[in-house]
Design a protein around this motif. Structure first.
Motif, mmCIF file in Angstrom:
data_model
loop_
_atom_site.group_PDB
_atom_site.id
_atom_site.type_symbol
_atom_site.label_atom_id
_atom_site.label_comp_id
_atom_site.label_asym_id
_atom_site.label_seq_id
_atom_site.Cartn_x
_atom_site.Cartn_y
_atom_site.Cartn_z
ATOM 1 N N PHE A 1 0.832 -1.199 0.000
ATOM 2 C CA PHE A 1 0.000 0.000 0.000
ATOM 3 C C PHE A 1 0.874 1.260 0.000
ATOM 4 C CE2 PHE A 1 -2.470 3.286 2.240
ATOM 5 C CZ PHE A 1 -3.576 3.353 1.401
ATOM 6 N N THR A 2 1.947 1.243 0.788
ATOM 7 C CA THR A 2 2.864 2.385 0.837
ATOM 8 C C THR A 2 3.525 2.613 -0.513
ATOM 9 O OG1 THR A 2 3.290 1.938 3.180
ATOM 10 C CG2 THR A 2 4.872 3.337 2.023
ATOM 11 N N ALA A 3 3.935 1.502 -1.162
ATOM 12 C CA ALA A 3 4.551 1.622 -2.479
ATOM 13 C C ALA A 3 3.549 2.140 -3.507
ATOM 14 C CB ALA A 3 5.096 0.263 -2.918
ATOM 15 N N ALA A 4 2.276 1.705 -3.415
ATOM 16 C CA ALA A 4 1.253 2.150 -4.357
ATOM 17 C C ALA A 4 0.946 3.637 -4.181
ATOM 18 C CB ALA A 4 -0.007 1.315 -4.189
ATOM 19 N N GLN A 5 1.031 4.141 -2.931
ATOM 20 C CA GLN A 5 0.800 5.569 -2.702
ATOM 21 C C GLN A 5 1.844 6.416 -3.422
ATOM 22 O OE1 GLN A 5 0.644 5.545 1.668
ATOM 23 N NE2 GLN A 5 -1.458 6.347 1.520
ATOM 24 N N CYS A 6 3.059 5.897 -3.478
ATOM 25 C CA CYS A 6 4.117 6.624 -4.194
ATOM 26 C C CYS A 6 3.936 6.497 -5.709
ATOM 27 C CB CYS A 6 5.489 6.090 -3.788
ATOM 28 S SG CYS A 6 5.865 6.301 -2.026
ATOM 29 N N PRO B 1 0.199 8.814 -6.799
ATOM 30 C CA PRO B 1 -0.029 9.869 -5.794
ATOM 31 C C PRO B 1 -1.418 10.487 -5.895
ATOM 32 C CG PRO B 1 1.477 10.611 -7.529
ATOM 33 C CD PRO B 1 1.304 9.148 -7.715
ATOM 34 N N GLU B 2 -2.000 10.520 -7.102
ATOM 35 C CA GLU B 2 -3.315 11.138 -7.255
ATOM 36 C C GLU B 2 -4.438 10.211 -6.790
ATOM 37 O OE1 GLU B 2 -2.334 9.203 -11.245
ATOM 38 O OE2 GLU B 2 -1.328 10.090 -9.505
ATOM 39 N N TYR B 3 -4.099 8.925 -6.501
ATOM 40 C CA TYR B 3 -5.126 7.965 -6.060
ATOM 41 C C TYR B 3 -4.835 7.451 -4.652
ATOM 42 C CZ TYR B 3 -6.832 7.752 -10.869
ATOM 43 O OH TYR B 3 -7.364 8.059 -12.098
ATOM 44 N N GLN B 4 -4.154 8.256 -3.830
ATOM 45 C CA GLN B 4 -3.738 7.782 -2.514
ATOM 46 C C GLN B 4 -4.912 7.335 -1.656
ATOM 47 O OE1 GLN B 4 -1.009 10.154 -0.319
ATOM 48 N NE2 GLN B 4 0.438 10.420 -2.003
ATOM 49 N N GLU B 5 -6.053 7.948 -1.830
ATOM 50 C CA GLU B 5 -7.209 7.583 -1.015
ATOM 51 C C GLU B 5 -8.185 6.698 -1.781
ATOM 52 O OE1 GLU B 5 -8.977 11.098 0.497
ATOM 53 O OE2 GLU B 5 -7.261 11.628 1.760
ATOM 54 N N ARG B 6 -7.781 6.222 -2.929
ATOM 55 C CA ARG B 6 -8.664 5.381 -3.730
ATOM 56 C C ARG B 6 -7.893 4.156 -4.236
ATOM 57 N NH1 ARG B 6 -12.517 9.565 -7.205
ATOM 58 N NH2 ARG B 6 -13.291 10.702 -5.380
ATOM 59 N N LEU B 7 -7.258 3.513 -3.313
ATOM 60 C CA LEU B 7 -6.496 2.314 -3.642
ATOM 61 C C LEU B 7 -7.239 1.070 -3.185
ATOM 62 C CD1 LEU B 7 -2.902 3.486 -2.684
ATOM 63 C CD2 LEU B 7 -3.864 3.279 -4.975
ATOM 64 N N VAL B 8 -7.059 0.002 -3.940
ATOM 65 C CA VAL B 8 -7.775 -1.253 -3.690
ATOM 66 C C VAL B 8 -6.760 -2.378 -3.503
ATOM 67 C CG1 VAL B 8 -9.342 -2.960 -4.676
ATOM 68 C CG2 VAL B 8 -9.796 -0.524 -4.993
ATOM 69 N N PRO C 1 -5.171 1.130 -8.178
ATOM 70 C CA PRO C 1 -6.169 2.196 -8.023
ATOM 71 C C PRO C 1 -7.574 1.702 -8.361
ATOM 72 C CG PRO C 1 -4.867 2.548 -9.998
ATOM 73 C CD PRO C 1 -4.223 1.412 -9.266
ATOM 74 N N LEU C 2 -8.568 2.356 -7.803
ATOM 75 C CA LEU C 2 -9.959 1.988 -8.002
ATOM 76 C C LEU C 2 -10.364 2.032 -9.476
ATOM 77 C CD1 LEU C 2 -12.779 1.343 -6.828
ATOM 78 C CD2 LEU C 2 -13.119 3.800 -6.534
ATOM 79 N N ARG C 3 -9.741 2.896 -10.254
ATOM 80 C CA ARG C 3 -10.108 3.058 -11.664
ATOM 81 C C ARG C 3 -9.992 1.740 -12.427
ATOM 82 N NH1 ARG C 3 -4.621 6.289 -13.624
ATOM 83 N NH2 ARG C 3 -3.215 4.477 -13.438
ATOM 84 N N LEU D 1 -9.495 2.306 1.871
ATOM 85 C CA LEU D 1 -8.780 1.149 1.350
ATOM 86 C C LEU D 1 -9.788 0.015 1.221
ATOM 87 C CD1 LEU D 1 -6.188 -0.296 0.501
ATOM 88 C CD2 LEU D 1 -5.864 -0.932 2.881
ATOM 89 N N TYR D 2 -10.104 -0.375 -0.005
ATOM 90 C CA TYR D 2 -11.070 -1.436 -0.248
ATOM 91 C C TYR D 2 -10.331 -2.723 -0.631
ATOM 92 C CZ TYR D 2 -14.043 2.631 -0.601
ATOM 93 O OH TYR D 2 -14.687 3.802 -0.332
ATOM 94 N N SER D 3 -11.035 -3.812 -0.537
ATOM 95 C CA SER D 3 -10.420 -5.099 -0.873
ATOM 96 C C SER D 3 -11.250 -5.829 -1.920
ATOM 97 C CB SER D 3 -10.273 -5.973 0.375
ATOM 98 O OG SER D 3 -11.531 -6.180 0.980
ATOM 99 N N VAL D 4 -10.547 -6.488 -2.802
ATOM 100 C CA VAL D 4 -11.146 -7.304 -3.855
ATOM 101 C C VAL D 4 -10.521 -8.681 -3.774
ATOM 102 C CG1 VAL D 4 -11.275 -7.644 -6.351
ATOM 103 C CG2 VAL D 4 -11.592 -5.380 -5.407
#
Length: 625
Positions: A529-534, A537-544, A558-560, A596-599
């Protein structure tokens, strides 16, 4: 023609008969010569081979059996019968053996076999010089002998003659309608005559030709369609089971040795037709072909057969099952059929110990057992398979444990698989049931969507989302008017429209596995998750977080990347609706951001992902949406 030197080596009476046969086309003289053959030596039979084939002229084949053609037909009938008499009595390795003569003269023999089949076996002639049973013995014996030649090239050349396809297909179907008597009798110089039945011949012949698509086309035409082919193939398997249970089988070594090749040929017919036609494949699955195959294998396993033979039978059975799991429309049903037919127990019992012959080393049952253990673990995510496993895992462990312990590698694998299966069973039990006092003292009560309980009730399922379940129509109606009409379509999108029904039925189990996976891999998820935030950066609060349960892997995206699941909803609309379903695992210390959602994903036989969006959260909050 026989040379003068060879003719002088024959007994005087035989020499005179040969000369008279050459001089005229007398049926009586040729019959006397044929009656003398059983008393001739192997060297004498070798000299007489050209005489036996002299009347097999394809140019003299009549359009139909008539009195005018009686002489030619009788001469050919006695010639073919004489050829059968010599089969197996001369060394197959000699240049003048009956085998070499039959191969070289096959283009003369085959047209006459087709004539006898058409006129006398299928009864298309009004004037019948040859009895139907005698014609069956004649044609099937010659074809069966060719199919049992050791030279694969000879078999291919002789039996893949397109003109023989229709007779072979008709014989295969006719054998099921005829009382199964011994029709093939081959002489043996070193022992008693080898006899076998009409149905065994039919299976062996078809198994050689079935790899040709043109033969399958003719078979479909002759049989009358897909249902007839599948029905006939499975009847042969059931007939094999009856043959194996016959007490007389132990007194006939030749028949006993043929059981495994015939079994493999039956599966070869089923597997090959399945590969050539998807509709035939699904018809086999619908008729529970896997159950019949492993049922027959279980019967064979009880017989005193060589371990190499049983290894061959197991390999052909597993190959067909593996094909269905990879290509079938409903692989779960195919595996369930195998389990119900005791495939697991049979496979383990067949496993040999010690080295195998080189020719069967590639189909070592120990390797097959390892592959089956992995398949069992993979498909245990499906409710139908896990339900069966939960009922039988204790019996498997008690009965098969001592056998598995003889192979250290197999024991290690089974120990890991057994542990995983028991964990899945425990999670399923906790997710789908609760303990509750009941009048029947079963203690086990299913929990309804409304938190009510009901014993021995078939739960109703919402036809829209196919996720929520209800104990009654009233419960379903109340839920719809209170909240479910607002969440039904959204749940359908979150679960995925392409998700198979068998996975939807396992949703609670998958939700429990999701929680377990997160707890075990949470530290790694934090790093991802930390690596994905880097990275985003524009999807820091929309990561899955994506959890691949069957591969024990996780990733963060990212959620997209998942918006295609929510047909017609924008990213902001999805965020607004999912925000009300907070995931407590996402709000742990060390994770920045509220979202942070899970699939969870399961890979099907084509390695494509079946995606379920936040199944654990959905299960917990279905009532509140």
């Amino acid at each position: 023609m026989i040379s003068a030197t060879q003719l002088s080596q024959l007994p005087q009476d035989v020499r005179k008969l040969v000369q008279r046969v050459y001089m005229n086309r007398s049926v009586a003289d040729f019959e006397k010569l044929c009656n003398r053959l059983p008393h001739c030596s192997a060297s004498e039979l070798c000299i007489l081979q050209p005489v036996l084939y002299m009347h097999l002229d394809p140019e003299r084949i009549p359009a139909k059996s008539t009195p005018a053609a009686a002489t030619d037909i009788e001469l050919v009938y006695r010639s073919l019968h004489a050829i059968i008499t010599t089969l197996g009595r001369i060394d197959g390795g000699t240049a003048g053996s009956e085998r070499q003569h039959l191969i070289s003269a096959w283009n003369h023999v085959a047209p006459w076999l087709i004539f006898f089949h058409d006129q006398f076996i299928m009864c298309r002639a009004n004037y019948r010089l040859v009895d139907k049973t005698a014609a069956i013995r004649l044609v099937t014996t010659l074809l069966f002998y060719v199919s049992t030649l050791g030279d694969e090239r000879s078999i291919t050349i002789l039996l893949t003659t397109p003109a023989l396809y229709r007779p072979i297909a008709e014989l295969w179907l006719l054998a099921l309608k005829t009382k199964d008597k011994d029709v093939v009798c081959l002489s043996s110089p070193s022992g008693p005559a080898r006899t076998t039945s009409f149905r065994v011949c039919g299976v062996m012949l078809v198994s050689v030709c079935v790899h040709d698509e043109s033969f399958v086309t003719i078979l479909l035409e002759v049989s009358g369609g897909i249902d007839a082919i599948t029905s006939a193939a499975l009847k042969y398997l059931k007939s094999l089971r009856s043959m194996a249970k016959d007490l007389d089988i132990f007194s006939n070594a030749f028949k006993l040795e043929l059981l495994v090749p015939v079994f493999s040929c039956c599966i070869g017919i089923i597997a090959t037709t399945s590969m050539l036609d998807a509709a035939i494949r699904e018809a086999y699955v619908l008729r529970q072909s896997v159950k019949d195959i492993f049922g027959a294998l279980r019967v064979l396993q009880s017989l005193p057969l060589a371990r190499e033979g049983m290894a061959e039978a197991l390999a052909s059975s597993f190959t067909y099952l593996d094909f269905l799991l990879k290509r079938g429309d409903d692989p779960v049903s195919a595996l369930h059929q195998a389990l119900c037919a005791h495939a697991f127990e049979t496979m383990v019992h067949i496993s040999p110990y010690g080295p195998l012959e080189e020719k069967v080393a590639e189909m070592d049952p120990r390797w097959i057992n390892e592959a089956f253990f992995r398949i069992l673990c993979k498909y245990s995510l499906h409710d139908k398979i896990l339900s069966y496993i939960c009922k039988h895992v204790d019996a498997w462990s008690n009965n098969l444990g001592p056998i598995v312990r003889q192979d250290e590698r197999l024991l290690d694998l089974w120990s890991n698989v057994e542990q995983a299966l028991r964990v899945y069973g425990t999670l399923r039990f906790k997710a789908e049931t609760i303990w509750w006092p009941s009048p029947s003292k079963k203690g086990l009560i299913l929990q309804c969507h409304c938190d009510g309980t009901a014993e021995d009730i078939r739960f109703r399922q919402c036809a829209g989302c196919q996720v929520v379940r209800y104990c009654s129509k009233r419960c379903q109606r109340d839920s719809w008017h209170s909240h479910h009409r607002l969440s039904c379509n959204f749940l359908k999108a979150a679960i995925g429209s392409s998700t198979p029904q068998r996975i939807k039925r396992s949703l609670r189990l998958l939700a429990a596995l999701e929680v377990t996976h997160k707890q075990r891999k949470w530290d790694n998820i934090l790093r991802l998750f930390t690596a994905a935030q880097c990275e985003y950066p524009e999807y820091q609060e929309r990561l899955v977080v994506e959890l691949a349960l069957d591969k024990f892997e996780e990733s963060v995206r990212p959620l997209r990347d998942y918006l295609f699941l929510f047909n017609g909803l924008s990213e902001n609309e999805v965020v607004d609706r999912l925000s009300s379903w907070s995931d407590p695992r996402g709000q742990v210390q060390g994770l920045q951001g509220p979202f942070l959602y899970s699939v969870i994903t399961i890979h099907d036989r084509y390695e494509s992902r079946q995606i379920l969006f936040m199944s654990q959260t959905l299960n917990r909050n279905l009532q509140d949406v």
